[in-house]
Design an enzyme around this catalytic site. Structure first.
Site, short mmCIF file in Angstrom:
data_model
loop_
_atom_site.label_atom_id
_atom_site.label_comp_id
_atom_site.label_asym_id
_atom_site.label_seq_id
_atom_site.Cartn_x
_atom_site.Cartn_y
_atom_site.Cartn_z
CG ASP A 19 77.67 38.24 1.72
OD1 ASP A 19 77.83 37.53 0.58
OD2 ASP A 19 77.16 39.40 1.69
CG ASN A 24 81.15 42.09 0.84
OD1 ASN A 24 80.52 43.33 0.50
ND2 ASN A 24 80.35 41.00 1.22
CG ASP A 78 78.16 43.53 3.67
OD1 ASP A 78 77.38 43.56 4.78
OD2 ASP A 78 77.46 43.23 2.52
CB SER A 118 73.40 51.76 -1.82
OG SER A 118 73.29 51.20 -3.19
CB THR A 167 76.52 35.95 -3.03
OG1 THR A 167 76.22 36.91 -2.10
CG2 THR A 167 76.35 36.26 -4.30
CG PHE A 180 67.07 46.20 3.56
CD1 PHE A 180 65.89 46.45 2.94
CD2 PHE A 180 67.41 44.53 3.47
CE1 PHE A 180 65.04 45.51 2.34
CE2 PHE A 180 66.26 43.85 3.28
CZ PHE A 180 65.23 44.24 2.53
CB ALA A 181 72.53 49.53 4.21
CB VAL A 182 72.43 54.63 1.65
CG1 VAL A 182 72.94 55.53 0.93
CG2 VAL A 182 71.03 54.12 1.07
CE LYS A 199 78.55 40.03 -1.94
NZ LYS A 199 77.28 40.00 -2.27
P1 ATP Z 1 74.53 43.98 0.92
O1 ATP Z 1 73.02 44.27 0.60
O2 ATP Z 1 75.34 43.85 -0.37
O3 ATP Z 1 74.94 42.88 1.94
P2 ATP Z 1 74.96 46.02 2.71
O4 ATP Z 1 73.60 46.51 2.61
O5 ATP Z 1 75.20 45.24 3.98
O6 ATP Z 1 75.13 45.34 1.30
P3 ATP Z 1 77.68 47.24 2.38
O7 ATP Z 1 78.01 46.03 1.94
O8 ATP Z 1 78.14 47.30 3.94
O9 ATP Z 1 75.91 47.32 2.52
O10 ATP Z 1 77.73 48.62 1.89
C1 ATP Z 1 77.32 48.95 0.72
C2 ATP Z 1 78.50 49.49 -0.10
O11 ATP Z 1 78.88 50.74 0.42
C3 ATP Z 1 79.67 48.59 -0.28
O12 ATP Z 1 79.69 47.52 -1.64
C4 ATP Z 1 80.83 49.58 -0.42
O13 ATP Z 1 80.88 50.09 -2.01
C5 ATP Z 1 80.11 50.85 0.28
N1 ATP Z 1 80.84 50.83 1.59
C6 ATP Z 1 80.76 50.15 2.51
N2 ATP Z 1 81.45 50.23 3.59
C7 ATP Z 1 82.25 51.23 3.17
C8 ATP Z 1 83.19 51.97 3.95
N3 ATP Z 1 83.67 51.85 5.19
N4 ATP Z 1 83.90 52.95 3.15
C9 ATP Z 1 83.35 53.04 1.81
N5 ATP Z 1 82.56 52.65 1.24
C10 ATP Z 1 81.95 51.64 1.69
#
Ligand code: ATP
Length: 361
Positions: free
Chosen positions: A141, A146, A161, A22, A180, A25-27, A143
């Site tokens: 971003d 990602n 991401d 997560s 970050t 703002f995303a899961v 890091k």
């Molecule tokens: P942040 O707030 O850190 O920028 P975000 O809300 O943009 O994060 P992502 O970084 O895209 O969300 O995804 C959150 C987490 O979900 C990642 O750190 C990773 O562990 C998992 N994740 C994202 N995309 C995938 C994928 N395609 N397959 C498997 N796991 C994923």
């Protein structure tokens, strides 16, 4: 757009399984396509409800992430986007499933790692970044979190991401305080024009950490980190870099350059001998004799976990403090109004996360 947005019911097409991760703002959850049995990762992004709210992501931002993913997908090192669904409260991105975990976790699980192996990982990141930059798309971003591995036990990396990514053509005066803190380039701290070079600085930080477990600019406070970045104040401390090759240090030095125009590009880096390896007539590969301390990388991961936990504690403390202040104000107001004080239960959690404020909001 190549990937049309659907307002059809997501659950009609996919079974929703466990959470994979997560963000603010995303899961992200594993999902299975009902028709084909194929697995994907679905990123459920909470939409911002009111223009004045700080919670959720604006539709314009989500559109930007979708546009970027649509344009750059198809490269081995970059996550692919397959479909987009929209509900009144969320946008759901159906992404390629990445099941190998974070690159750094993979490294920590190994018994040993030499520089040649580390360089092979950085080369893959560079190829992905070169693909982005050839379209003037900046990730913004980059890091360790990602950079993931496509499958467990395999070495194919995937950049994920693209929430902060955008197209920045040369000469553009795009300025923003995003990213970050540990990984941002001087032009971000100084609110100067950003560009593809901004990613190259971050790649320098990722390489430095992968080789040593130390973070080059990290200070005790955010301000101290920013001062170190603008002064390009970093060192190859002996305790971390005693076995690092001169080639690797040279590679990093070319990325930690204050002027973005003089910083090495992805193409420059791909030609660097630390990445290309020895010529055919060379008998030794100096990178093979340079062992990386897995214990140091492990310590870095542990420090980060602690830092994340610390942020959660900070958030909780802030919530309790806010709640206490509100209660006190409500109690005083009730006394003035001559009514019994009510118990306040609602507060507004604004995450004090790692990201800097997005100035375009
Ligand atoms: P942040 O707030 O850190 O920028 P975000 O809300 O943009 O994060 P992502 O970084 O895209 O969300 O995804 C959150 C987490 O979900 C990642 O750190 C990773 O562990 C998992 N994740 C994202 N995309 C995938 C994928 N395609 N397959 C498997 N796991 C994923």
């Amino acid at each position: 757009p190549l990937v049309p947005w659907s307002d059809d019911l997501f659950e009609k097409y996919y079974d929703i399984c466990e959470e994979l991760g997560s963000g603010q703002f995303a899961v992200v959850r594993r999902v299975v396509c009902k028709a084909t049995g194929e697995e994907f990762a679905a990123k459920f992004i909470r939409k911002r409800r009111y223009a004045t709210s700080r919670r959720g992501v604006t539709r314009a931002h989500i559109e930007r992430e979708v546009d970027v993913l649509t344009e750059i997908g198809g490269h081995d090192a970059i996550i692919r986007l397959f479909a987009v669904f929209e509900t009144p409260s969320e946008v759901i991105l159906v992404l390629e499933l990445v099941s190998g975990g974070e690159l750094f976790d993979h490294v920590c699980a190994k018994e040993c790692l030499d520089e040649a192996e580390a360089a092979a990982f950085i080369k893959q990141i560079l190829l992905g970044v070169k693909h982005l930059h050839s379209r003037y798309i900046c990730h913004l971003d980059l890091k360790p979190e990602n950079v993931m591995l496509k499958r467990r036990g395999e070495t194919q990396i995937k950049l994920i991401d693209f929430g902060l990514s955008r197209r920045i053509p040369p000469g553009s005066q795009t300025k923003d305080m995003i990213g970050t803190p540990e990984f941002v380039a001087p032009e971000i701290v100084n609110f100067e024009a950003l560009g593809t070079a901004t990613d190259m600085w971050a790649l320098g930080v990722v390489t430095y950490i992968l080789l040593s477990g130390g973070s080059p600019f990290l200070g005790q406070t955010r301000d101290e980190t920013f001062c170190n970045i603008t002064a390009v104040d970093y060192h190859f401390d002996d305790c971390y870099f005693h076995s690092t090759s001169a080639l690797a240090k040279d590679f990093i030095r070319r990325l930690f350059v204050r002027d973005p125009r003089k910083r090495a590009t992805a193409e420059d880096c791909l030609r660097h001998p630390w990445i290309t390896g020895p010529d055919a007539e060379d008998t030794v590969d100096p990178r093979k004799n340079a062992e990386i301390s897995i214990a140091h990388i492990h310590a870095f991961k542990v420090r980060r976990k602690w830092k994340q936990a610390f942020h959660v504690v900070l958030l909780c403390n802030r919530l309790t403090r806010n709640a206490r202040i509100r209660l006190e104000v409500a109690r005083k107001q009730a006394l003035i109004d001559g009514r019994p004080p009510q118990v306040e239960t609602r507060f507004d959690p604004v995450m004090d996360g790692e990201l800097l404020a997005d100035a375009s909001d």
